[in-house]
Design a protein around this motif. Structure first.
Motif, mmCIF file in Angstrom:
data_model
loop_
_atom_site.group_PDB
_atom_site.id
_atom_site.type_symbol
_atom_site.label_atom_id
_atom_site.label_comp_id
_atom_site.label_asym_id
_atom_site.label_seq_id
_atom_site.Cartn_x
_atom_site.Cartn_y
_atom_site.Cartn_z
ATOM 1 N N VAL A 251 0.837 -1.203 0.000
ATOM 2 C CA VAL A 251 0.000 0.000 0.000
ATOM 3 C C VAL A 251 0.867 1.245 0.000
ATOM 4 O O VAL A 251 0.669 2.161 -0.811
ATOM 5 C CB VAL A 251 -0.956 -0.006 1.212
ATOM 6 C CG1 VAL A 251 -1.596 1.364 1.402
ATOM 7 C CG2 VAL A 251 -2.036 -1.062 1.029
ATOM 8 N N SER A 252 1.839 1.306 0.899
ATOM 9 C CA SER A 252 2.689 2.503 0.964
ATOM 10 C C SER A 252 3.549 2.644 -0.288
ATOM 11 O O SER A 252 3.931 3.759 -0.652
ATOM 12 C CB SER A 252 3.579 2.456 2.216
ATOM 13 O OG SER A 252 4.389 1.309 2.248
ATOM 14 N N GLN A 253 3.831 1.532 -0.968
ATOM 15 C CA GLN A 253 4.660 1.589 -2.183
ATOM 16 C C GLN A 253 3.874 2.048 -3.415
ATOM 17 O O GLN A 253 4.478 2.388 -4.438
ATOM 18 C CB GLN A 253 5.297 0.227 -2.446
ATOM 19 C CG GLN A 253 6.374 -0.119 -1.431
ATOM 20 C CD GLN A 253 7.037 -1.456 -1.682
ATOM 21 O OE1 GLN A 253 7.773 -1.945 -0.835
ATOM 22 N NE2 GLN A 253 6.829 -2.085 -2.817
ATOM 23 N N THR A 254 2.552 2.038 -3.335
ATOM 24 C CA THR A 254 1.722 2.502 -4.458
ATOM 25 C C THR A 254 0.740 3.580 -4.010
ATOM 26 O O THR A 254 -0.285 3.796 -4.655
ATOM 27 C CB THR A 254 0.952 1.323 -5.081
ATOM 28 O OG1 THR A 254 0.188 0.652 -4.069
ATOM 29 C CG2 THR A 254 1.910 0.329 -5.729
ATOM 30 N N ASP A 255 1.044 4.245 -2.939
ATOM 31 C CA ASP A 255 0.158 5.257 -2.366
ATOM 32 C C ASP A 255 0.284 6.561 -3.149
ATOM 33 O O ASP A 255 1.360 7.164 -3.193
ATOM 34 C CB ASP A 255 0.527 5.489 -0.900
ATOM 35 C CG ASP A 255 -0.498 6.335 -0.173
ATOM 36 O OD1 ASP A 255 -1.336 6.979 -0.839
ATOM 37 O OD2 ASP A 255 -0.456 6.359 1.076
ATOM 38 N N PRO A 256 -0.801 7.041 -3.771
ATOM 39 C CA PRO A 256 -0.721 8.296 -4.527
ATOM 40 C C PRO A 256 -0.419 9.498 -3.652
ATOM 41 O O PRO A 256 -0.021 10.551 -4.165
ATOM 42 C CB PRO A 256 -2.110 8.401 -5.179
ATOM 43 C CG PRO A 256 -3.001 7.540 -4.347
ATOM 44 C CD PRO A 256 -2.135 6.428 -3.847
ATOM 45 N N ARG A 257 -0.590 9.361 -2.339
ATOM 46 C CA ARG A 257 -0.223 10.448 -1.430
ATOM 47 C C ARG A 257 1.286 10.571 -1.277
ATOM 48 O O ARG A 257 1.784 11.598 -0.803
ATOM 49 C CB ARG A 257 -0.860 10.216 -0.057
ATOM 50 C CG ARG A 257 -2.378 10.143 -0.066
ATOM 51 C CD ARG A 257 -2.895 9.861 1.339
ATOM 52 N NE ARG A 257 -4.336 9.663 1.349
ATOM 53 C CZ ARG A 257 -5.042 9.377 2.443
ATOM 54 N NH1 ARG A 257 -4.421 9.246 3.606
ATOM 55 N NH2 ARG A 257 -6.353 9.199 2.379
ATOM 56 N N VAL A 258 1.995 9.509 -1.649
ATOM 57 C CA VAL A 258 3.454 9.483 -1.509
ATOM 58 C C VAL A 258 4.150 9.586 -2.862
ATOM 59 O O VAL A 258 5.098 10.363 -3.027
ATOM 60 C CB VAL A 258 3.904 8.193 -0.793
ATOM 61 C CG1 VAL A 258 5.423 8.119 -0.703
ATOM 62 C CG2 VAL A 258 3.272 8.094 0.592
ATOM 63 N N TRP A 259 3.659 8.831 -3.849
ATOM 64 C CA TRP A 259 4.358 8.687 -5.122
ATOM 65 C C TRP A 259 3.628 9.418 -6.237
ATOM 66 O O TRP A 259 2.410 9.315 -6.373
ATOM 67 C CB TRP A 259 4.469 7.201 -5.498
ATOM 68 C CG TRP A 259 5.074 6.352 -4.442
ATOM 69 C CD1 TRP A 259 4.435 5.770 -3.386
ATOM 70 C CD2 TRP A 259 6.453 5.989 -4.306
ATOM 71 N NE1 TRP A 259 5.315 5.055 -2.617
ATOM 72 C CE2 TRP A 259 6.565 5.180 -3.155
ATOM 73 C CE3 TRP A 259 7.598 6.253 -5.066
ATOM 74 C CZ2 TRP A 259 7.776 4.639 -2.740
ATOM 75 C CZ3 TRP A 259 8.800 5.721 -4.654
ATOM 76 C CH2 TRP A 259 8.893 4.931 -3.506
ATOM 77 N N ARG A 260 4.373 10.131 -7.075
ATOM 78 C CA ARG A 260 3.820 10.741 -8.277
ATOM 79 C C ARG A 260 3.531 9.645 -9.301
ATOM 80 O O ARG A 260 4.361 8.787 -9.517
ATOM 81 C CB ARG A 260 4.824 11.752 -8.863
ATOM 82 C CG ARG A 260 4.406 12.355 -10.185
ATOM 83 C CD ARG A 260 5.501 13.283 -10.709
ATOM 84 N NE ARG A 260 6.811 12.638 -10.738
ATOM 85 C CZ ARG A 260 7.220 11.830 -11.707
ATOM 86 N NH1 ARG A 260 6.414 11.537 -12.715
ATOM 87 N NH2 ARG A 260 8.434 11.307 -11.663
ATOM 88 N N ASP A 261 2.354 9.676 -9.916
ATOM 89 C CA ASP A 261 1.954 8.630 -10.865
ATOM 90 C C ASP A 261 2.233 7.249 -10.253
ATOM 91 O O ASP A 261 2.962 6.429 -10.813
ATOM 92 C CB ASP A 261 2.690 8.780 -12.194
ATOM 93 C CG ASP A 261 2.332 10.063 -12.916
ATOM 94 O OD1 ASP A 261 1.176 10.509 -12.789
ATOM 95 O OD2 ASP A 261 3.204 10.631 -13.608
ATOM 96 N N ALA A 262 1.630 7.019 -9.096
ATOM 97 C CA ALA A 262 1.964 5.849 -8.287
ATOM 98 C C ALA A 262 1.782 4.528 -9.020
ATOM 99 O O ALA A 262 2.525 3.574 -8.772
ATOM 100 C CB ALA A 262 1.115 5.841 -7.009
ATOM 101 N N LEU A 263 0.823 4.459 -9.929
ATOM 102 C CA LEU A 263 0.552 3.196 -10.622
ATOM 103 C C LEU A 263 1.219 3.128 -11.989
ATOM 104 O O LEU A 263 0.926 2.225 -12.777
ATOM 105 C CB LEU A 263 -0.963 2.997 -10.760
ATOM 106 C CG LEU A 263 -1.729 2.887 -9.431
ATOM 107 C CD1 LEU A 263 -3.204 2.650 -9.691
ATOM 108 C CD2 LEU A 263 -1.146 1.794 -8.547
ATOM 109 N N LYS A 264 2.096 4.054 -12.277
ATOM 110 C CA LYS A 264 2.852 4.022 -13.532
ATOM 111 C C LYS A 264 4.228 3.421 -13.283
ATOM 112 O O LYS A 264 4.934 3.827 -12.361
ATOM 113 C CB LYS A 264 3.001 5.427 -14.104
ATOM 114 C CG LYS A 264 3.804 5.474 -15.404
ATOM 115 C CD LYS A 264 3.985 6.901 -15.895
ATOM 116 C CE LYS A 264 4.805 6.932 -17.184
ATOM 117 N NZ LYS A 264 5.020 8.313 -17.669
#
Length: 555
Positions: free
Chosen positions: A435-448
């Motif tokens: 979750v933290s590795q794909t969290d849009p609150r943390v990562w820009r374009d988290a699912l890219k």
């Protein structure tokens, strides 16, 4: 870790209900009154209604985390969680915050999300948040007695120290060439690569990436860590034992460890035979003298506990089984996802190939073999692996069992300013680095999938990795050598804390060498990357997952 296997392949609920009614009618003798049939029909409905009313009417304790509403008693949220755990977690977070509890097939599981949640659970004391209680019923029948979660935590930490001895840089230097040879031999002989073998640079073929990576991973692991005798013994009988043992490493086995099913009996028989296989190797080596083999068996044979007691043969055998099973699943999963993303992004695959051309070209236009040190200094290869592990960590859920009531820190999630949540004894707690590795609150374009995010020294990715590696911070020795804690980072591909995987350096070596060898020999393509299959213990890509390939022009 996913727990959806008991539900995998099940019918929709209405079909299950219809089947239930049919079975009930067939079971009850015609002479019985209709009352019995009505009872069988209505009891489940009554149970569902009462379960719902209980949750709505009975107030929960103010100091306990909110419980996710669920219709079906005992099953709870198992279906939603099992089918897509990350979407389940993100949806629950929107409604309840970072801390909440859900029912999973009779178990109450409290989830703590984000870096603070990971730190709370993975950095917690093992005497309170215990891994052995959570996993031993799954791992002991497969790995064996007296190792991993079948021993007290301090003994397990010593066993990790023994394994770390075998994961030396000296051994790694010999492994790169071995892995490269295994991959090239596989490409030259496996039927899936007939186009490659025909040396046709224009024709395209295809292969199932998961199937191929599973085979390559076990070949390379047996050639290196597992040892010469294991590699030589990879025949149909060994494969059969492995498959039977692997059949016990499923979510079904986690949730229901002692069912009277044929797969459970095959698992137990396979463990006995595989344990005997390793013990025979160990005894033969002891009888023949030290051969200085650069493998894990040789390293473990030299180890003793702090009390002076040597590591026993069956313990060595069981540690080797644990390494084989755990490493096989995680590495084949990571390798599959890496090749899928490279096939879907041919420009990055080409850049990865050109990175090798730049570093390993010879005067005659071919590419020479890599060394261990050279493999570690390929920036794009490193970024490709990190980004793949960010988006596809092999295990999405890490659990501990609560041995005593435990207070959740107010900084993580508190019901009010002057109170805190308490997780009762007997509950499970769950951290999800995925979750933290794909969290849009943390990562820009988290699912890219974007390996180039790792090249920005000031970016989130670089900072997350620096926190995870903590190269300049204080190291902690849990009993197997000083390591960075890493529990505060939003990036934890190999876990964190005392249960952080000690095989991560070998995983980078194995994965990097496999991917580099494949990319230098062929171009690969796929229209789109498959979705996650969460119905397995290790998160794999859904089928179809066939990659198209053709031989490189200058190979």
């Amino acid at each position: 870790m996913s727990f959806a296997a008991p539900l995998n392949g099940t019918l929709p609920f209405q079909d299950v209900w219809s089947a239930y009614l049919a079975d009930a009618q067939a079971y009850i003798p015609q002479s019985n009154s209709r009352f019995a049939l009505l009872l069988l029909v209505n009891v489940p409905v009554i149970a569902i209604v009462l379960n719902a009313l209980w949750q709505v009417i009975i107030p929960r304790k103010a100091n306990e985390p909110p419980v996710i509403f669920h219709w079906i008693p005992i099953i709870g949220s198992a279906i939603s969680y099992g089918n897509d755990p990350l979407n389940f977690f993100f949806a629950c977070r929107e409604k309840y915050g970072d801390v909440f509890t859900f029912v999973l097939l009779g178990r109450k599981v409290t989830v703590a999300l984000g870096p603070k949640g990971n730190n709370f659970i993975l950095g917690g004391k093992s005497t309170v948040l215990n891994a052995e209680d959570a996993y031993t019923h799954l791992t002991t029948p497969i790995f064996g007695k007296d190792v991993v979660y079948d021993v007290p935590n301090e003994v397990f930490m010593e066993q990790k120290r023994f394994v770390k001895v075998g994961l030396s840089s000296e051994n790694f230097r010999t492994y790169v060439g071995m892995i490269e040879e295994e991959v090239e031999d596989f490409l030259a002989h496996d039927p899936s690569f007939s186009v490659f073998q025909a040396n046709d640079i224009n024709e395209w073929g295809s292969f199932d990436v998961q199937k191929i990576l599973q085979e390559i991973t076990i070949l390379t692991a047996s050639r290196t860590l597992q040892g010469r005798e294991v590699r030589e013994g990879l025949d149909k009988s060994f494969s059969g034992l492995y498959n039977d043992l692997d059949g016990g490493f499923t979510p079904l086995n986690f949730m229901f460890p002692n069912l009277p099913l044929p797969s459970y009996r095959r698992r137990d028989k396979a463990h006995i035979k595989m344990s005997e296989f390793y013990v025979d190797i160990i005894k033969k080596r002891r009888a023949d003298g030290n051969h200085n083999e650069p493998d894990m068996i040789e390293a473990l044979m030299q180890q003793s506990y702090r009390n002076g007691k040597p590591l026993r043969d069956h313990e060595i055998a069981h540690i080797m089984i644990a390494l084989l099973m755990a490493g096989q699943h995680t590495s084949s999963s990571s390798g599959s996802w890496t090749l899928l993303h490279l096939a879907a992004n041919p420009e990055i695959a080409e850049a990865l190939y050109q990175e090798q051309v730049k570093n390993f070209s010879t005067p005659d236009g071919t590419l020479r073999s890599m060394t261990y040190e050279e493999l570690r200094t390929l920036p794009l290869m490193d970024a490709v692996i990190r980004e793949t592990l960010r988006m596809h960590p092999p295990i999405h859920s890490i659990m501990r069992k609560v041995r005593d009531d435990v207070v959740i820190p107010p900084t993580l999630s508190a019901p009010s300013e002057d109170s805190t949540y308490i997780i009762p004894k007997g509950y499970y707690v769950l951290a999800s680095p995925a979750v933290s590795q794909t969290d849009p609150r943390v990562w820009r374009d988290a699912l890219k999938w974007d390996p180039y995010r790792w090249s920005d020294p000031e970016g989130v990715a670089a900072q997350a990795f620096a926190t995870y590696a903590d190269e300049h911070g204080e190291k902690i020795d849990y009993g197997f050598g000083a390591v960075s804690k890493g529990t505060d980072s939003p990036y934890q591909p190999f876990g964190a804390g005392k249960h952080r995987c000690i095989g991560e350096q070998f995983a980078y070596l194995q994965l990097g060498t496999i991917v580099a060898t494949i990319i230098r020999h062929m171009e690969i393509r796929i229209d789109s990357v498959p979705e996650h299959n969460y119905h397995t213990m290790i998160t794999m890509p859904k089928a179809p997952r066939n990659i198209s390939y053709r031989r490189r022009k200058f190979d």
